[in-house]
Design an enzyme around this catalytic site. Structure first.
Site, mmCIF file in Angstrom:
data_model
loop_
_atom_site.group_PDB
_atom_site.id
_atom_site.type_symbol
_atom_site.label_atom_id
_atom_site.label_comp_id
_atom_site.label_asym_id
_atom_site.label_seq_id
_atom_site.Cartn_x
_atom_site.Cartn_y
_atom_site.Cartn_z
ATOM 1 N N ASP A 177 -1.015 -1.240 -10.416
ATOM 2 C CA ASP A 177 0.116 -0.339 -10.203
ATOM 3 C C ASP A 177 -0.464 1.087 -10.293
ATOM 4 O O ASP A 177 -1.548 1.275 -10.866
ATOM 5 C CB ASP A 177 1.132 -0.619 -11.321
ATOM 6 C CG ASP A 177 2.167 0.453 -11.460
ATOM 7 O OD1 ASP A 177 2.887 0.688 -10.488
ATOM 8 O OD2 ASP A 177 2.250 1.070 -12.540
ATOM 9 N N ASP A 208 1.338 4.690 -10.916
ATOM 10 C CA ASP A 208 1.813 5.582 -11.994
ATOM 11 C C ASP A 208 1.806 4.856 -13.342
ATOM 12 O O ASP A 208 2.425 3.808 -13.495
ATOM 13 C CB ASP A 208 3.256 6.027 -11.719
ATOM 14 C CG ASP A 208 3.384 6.850 -10.462
ATOM 15 O OD1 ASP A 208 2.984 8.008 -10.476
ATOM 16 O OD2 ASP A 208 3.894 6.308 -9.461
ATOM 17 N N ASP A 263 2.733 -1.272 -15.716
ATOM 18 C CA ASP A 263 3.311 -0.776 -16.975
ATOM 19 C C ASP A 263 4.824 -0.914 -17.016
ATOM 20 O O ASP A 263 5.476 -0.280 -17.849
ATOM 21 C CB ASP A 263 2.921 0.699 -17.191
ATOM 22 C CG ASP A 263 3.603 1.625 -16.208
ATOM 23 O OD1 ASP A 263 3.844 1.203 -15.050
ATOM 24 O OD2 ASP A 263 3.905 2.774 -16.592
HETATM 25 O O1 LIG Z 1 7.240 5.885 -7.716
HETATM 26 C C1 LIG Z 1 7.721 4.796 -8.098
HETATM 27 O O2 LIG Z 1 8.777 4.296 -7.674
HETATM 28 C C2 LIG Z 1 6.952 4.023 -9.169
HETATM 29 O O3 LIG Z 1 5.597 3.987 -8.852
HETATM 30 P P1 LIG Z 1 4.685 2.779 -9.409
HETATM 31 O O4 LIG Z 1 5.153 1.526 -8.715
HETATM 32 O O5 LIG Z 1 3.260 3.175 -9.018
HETATM 33 O O6 LIG Z 1 4.855 2.720 -10.908
#
Ligand SMILES: O=C(O)COP(=O)(O)O
Length: 219
Positions: A9, A11, A167
């Site tokens: 993932d 962020d 996360d």
């Molecule tokens: O921007 C988003 O919706 C979340 O991003 P992610 O899936 O990398 O945690």
């Protein structure tokens, strides 16, 4: 089942994007003459995406007004996307290890492509991800398994030989739906009240360094 491919993932797992998001959200608050928010409160919401962060800043707002503020926020974010964003300390060595072992890795995020592309242009990794899947690459997003399955295919690995690390409970759900092993990044932007024990992940990583050790030992 042996692991041959690591999917991350973005962020709160691979990249610490929280400072640039906090800056953009508080600039948006100032523009709309609202009190800035505490960094710690913003951090907990980053993995839930742009709409959730805008709702955090402007509770009770809906419809066009909320959408206009979300757009303003994402425009400020786009212009400042990489000022303080970094690979989480300790993870670069894990990515270098993947390259040394001639294995592949990839990214599966719910972030829209226009933000993912701009962000990745400006971040250097020890080895390039073979697959990058954004929230709008397909018509479905995590927790749907399809984005993860496409990433596995592009990395040349069977789903059961992949681990997906994220996360947010949605990430673990997506990994399970795709038939992959799963890892919970407990150092990330865990939502309020997230209980480690309630997550059905196969592996728990308290720090990014633990992911690097895992890569060293298991791959
Ligand atoms: O921007 C988003 O919706 C979340 O991003 P992610 O899936 O990398 O945690």
């Amino acid at each position: 089942m042996s692991i041959q491919c690591v999917l991350f993932d973005l962020d709160g797992t691979l990249l610490d994007t929280s400072y640039d998001f906090a800056y953009a959200l508080n600039q948006t608050c100032r523009h709309y003459e609202q009190q800035p928010l505490r960094y710690q409160d913003i951090r907990k919401t980053v993995s839930q995406g742009g709409l959730a962060m805008t709702q955090l800043a402007f509770p009770g707002l809906e419809g066009e007004e909320l959408e206009a503020r979300r757009q303003f926020f994402l425009d400020v974010y786009f212009k400042n996307i990489d000022h303080h964003t970094r690979v989480f300390p300790g993870l670069e060595a894990g990515l270098a290890e993947i390259a040394q072992k001639n294995l592949n890795w990839g990214i599966v995020t719910n972030k829209p492509g226009w933000l993912t592309e701009k962000l990745l242009e400006n971040i250097s990794f020890p080895s390039k991800p073979l697959s990058v899947i954004s929230g709008d690459t397909l018509s479905v997003r995590k927790p749907h398994p399809e984005p993860l399955l496409l990433a596995a295919q592009q990395c040349g690995a069977e789903p059961e030989n992949c681990i997906y690390i994220g996360d947010h409970p949605r990430d673990i759900e997506a990994g399970i739906n795709a038939g992959m092993q799963t890892g919970a990044a407990m150092f990330g932007y865990l939502p309020e009240g997230a209980q480690e024990t309630a997550w059905p992940a196969n592996h728990f990583f308290e720090t990014p360094i633990e992911i690097t050790h895992f890569i060293r030992e298991q791959l």
